[in-house]
Design a protein around this motif. Structure first.
Motif, PDB file in Angstrom:
ATOM      1  N   ARG A 198      41.306  35.583  35.132  1.00 25.02           N
ATOM      2  CA  ARG A 198      40.585  34.759  34.164  1.00 25.02           C
ATOM      3  C   ARG A 198      40.046  33.512  34.855  1.00 25.02           C
ATOM      4  O   ARG A 198      40.628  33.034  35.818  1.00 25.02           O
ATOM      5  N   ASP A 199      38.936  33.006  34.340  1.00 23.52           N
ATOM      6  CA  ASP A 199      38.359  31.774  34.874  1.00 23.52           C
ATOM      7  C   ASP A 199      38.716  30.594  33.985  1.00 23.52           C
ATOM      8  O   ASP A 199      38.954  30.748  32.784  1.00 23.52           O
ATOM      9  N   TYR A 200      38.726  29.405  34.610  1.00 15.66           N
ATOM     10  CA  TYR A 200      39.101  28.185  33.904  1.00 15.66           C
ATOM     11  C   TYR A 200      38.096  27.080  34.227  1.00 15.66           C
ATOM     12  O   TYR A 200      37.331  27.170  35.181  1.00 15.66           O
ATOM     13  N   TRP A 201      38.134  26.045  33.394  1.00 16.70           N
ATOM     14  CA  TRP A 201      37.317  24.858  33.615  1.00 16.70           C
ATOM     15  C   TRP A 201      38.228  23.691  33.943  1.00 16.70           C
ATOM     16  O   TRP A 201      39.299  23.542  33.348  1.00 16.70           O
ATOM     17  N   PRO A 261      32.993  27.826  35.820  1.00 18.72           N
ATOM     18  CA  PRO A 261      34.325  28.445  35.785  1.00 18.72           C
ATOM     19  C   PRO A 261      34.857  28.737  37.186  1.00 18.72           C
ATOM     20  O   PRO A 261      34.097  28.915  38.121  1.00 18.72           O
ATOM     21  N   ALA A 262      36.190  28.771  37.271  1.00 16.95           N
ATOM     22  CA  ALA A 262      36.837  29.031  38.562  1.00 16.95           C
ATOM     23  C   ALA A 262      38.149  29.762  38.316  1.00 16.95           C
ATOM     24  O   ALA A 262      38.858  29.482  37.342  1.00 16.95           O
ATOM     25  N   GLY A 263      38.450  30.713  39.209  1.00 15.96           N
ATOM     26  CA  GLY A 263      39.722  31.417  39.135  1.00 15.96           C
ATOM     27  C   GLY A 263      40.869  30.539  39.602  1.00 15.96           C
ATOM     28  O   GLY A 263      40.671  29.441  40.140  1.00 15.96           O
ATOM     29  N   GLY A 269      39.419  23.485  44.516  1.00 13.96           N
ATOM     30  CA  GLY A 269      38.028  23.204  44.850  1.00 13.96           C
ATOM     31  C   GLY A 269      37.227  22.759  43.646  1.00 13.96           C
ATOM     32  O   GLY A 269      36.371  21.873  43.740  1.00 13.96           O
ATOM     33  N   ALA A 270      37.504  23.360  42.481  1.00 12.42           N
ATOM     34  CA  ALA A 270      36.806  22.965  41.257  1.00 12.42           C
ATOM     35  C   ALA A 270      37.150  21.522  40.884  1.00 12.42           C
ATOM     36  O   ALA A 270      36.287  20.771  40.418  1.00 12.42           O
TER      37      ALA A 270
END
Length: 395
Positions: A198-201, A261-263, A269-270
């Motif tokens: 899943r990706d997150y913010w 979004p980022a895993g 890094g995000a």
């Protein structure tokens, strides 16, 4: 009638004997009364997950204490008794039983014993005044020890919340700083909705007028309902990992850098990107939620310092040298560019006559050689003005 107030010792003695007789009958039925309490407590929804063996000791203590109270005797080790009930409260808190249900369960157990006392009292033909004294003593037991149960529950509940808060803050910090493997994140994030596929913010927020606690609460409000909400203070700011991007603008002077979004493996890094967006937005005087889409060109201005210095020297410094009118000229050009190069719109925004604005634009062109009708030149001028804003004015 209360024996504490009665002067006739013979009458008091008879009353105590009657109560003791009924108390003895209850004691003989203790196993039956314990089983009955287990049934009424088991009917409470949250207690269905609690094994009867966990409730039985408390039910048995209730019988012993009611019997002792009816006999007019204090419990021989009051401190130990209170600690027993605090331990009961602690265990129920750890089992996830709400404090309101804990109190209801205890009250129902005591109410059952009161009703059984009244049945036995009627069967024995106890006078009404003796039965009233017995009921009062039973309720005194309930009032006394219910407070101890709730005290143990509240303390444990507070400790659990405190530990959970510490766990969340530690997890958030390690996620954002990239010091955990994906496997460690998944293990530590059980119950928080953190999963691999899943990706997150990620966001970082800052406010000159709010402390990190207030800032965190405002972010929680702005985030709304989420599958994953991990928000906390971070080095004087607030930071968060969310399952969806923030859509509501935070109140006040809050600036939020949002990346994603980022895993899970890319959250560090995000967060670095969110930090960069936040700092750039503040330097450019931007508020609210900013993401890469809203800040892309300004990030380029911030990164390309050599280009910015060149364009600044070409389009800003010649105008700044005009000390009397330089600031007005540059502000007019910037407003003109921000209003789609519309002279009427820009003049209205500046509260000047259109001819005044035309004069200022012509003066800017004479000083710099810039043709603002040329799109490439206009973009270079915009870049120079943004670099000026970034580095401070005047330079």
């Amino acid at each position: 009638m209360s024996c504490d107030e009665e002067t006739d010792r013979a009458v008091c003695g008879a009353l105590e004997a009657q109560l003791a007789g009924v108390a003895g009958q209850l004691l003989l039925r203790s196993e039956e009364l314990v089983a009955a309490q287990l049934r009424v407590v088991g009917a409470i929804g949250s207690y269905r997950a609690v094994p009867p063996s966990e409730v039985r000791p408390s039910a048995h203590r209730n019988v012993v204490r009611v019997v002792a109270a009816l006999r007019g005797a204090e419990h021989p080790a009051a401190g130990a008794v209170e600690e027993d009930e605090r331990e009961t409260g602690r265990r129920r808190a750890l089992q996830g039983i709400p404090s309101a249900d804990v109190l209801v369960a205890y009250r129902r157990g005591i109410a059952l014993l009161r009703d059984e006392f009244l049945r036995a009292a009627r069967a024995e033909g106890l006078p009404a005044d003796a039965a009233l004294v017995g009921v009062q003593r039973i309720w005194q037991v309930g009032d006394r020890y219910s407070n101890d149960i709730l005290a143990g529950h509240r303390k444990t509940g507070f400790d659990l919340v405190h530990r959970e808060g510490q766990h969340r803050r530690m997890l958030l910090t390690r996620l954002l700083e990239g010091t955990m493997t994906t496997e460690q994140v998944v293990t530590a994030g059980v119950g928080l909705g953190l999963v691999v596929d899943r990706d997150y913010w990620v966001l970082r927020a800052r406010s000159a007028g709010s402390d990190p606690v207030t800032l965190t609460r405002e972010l929680e409000r702005a985030a709304g309902a989420q599958d994953t909400v991990l928000i906390g203070a971070y080095r004087g700011d607030a930071a968060a990992v969310l399952s969806r991007p923030v859509t509501a603008e935070p109140a006040g002077d809050i600036t939020v850098g949002l990346a994603g979004p980022a895993g899970l493996s890319r959250l560090g890094g995000a967060f670095a990107e969110a930090t960069r967006l936040l700092e750039a937005a503040i330097r450019f005087g931007r508020g609210g939620v900013v993401d890469r889409g809203r800040m892309a060109l300004r990030l380029a201005v911030a990164d390309e310092r050599e280009l910015g210095e060149y364009l600044h020297a070409r389009y800003v410094e010649p105008v700044s040298a005009e000390s009397a009118t330089g600031e007005a000229l540059l502000a007019s050009v910037e407003t003109y560019l921000s209003r789609r190069r519309s002279i009427p719109e820009a003049a209205a925004a500046l509260s000047v006559h259109v001819n005044t604005l035309r004069y200022r634009l012509a003066r800017f062109a004479a000083l710099t050689g810039a043709d603002l009708q040329d799109t490439e030149t206009a973009f270079e001028v915009w870049w120079a003005l943004q670099y000026r804003n970034l580095c401070g004015s005047p330079m």
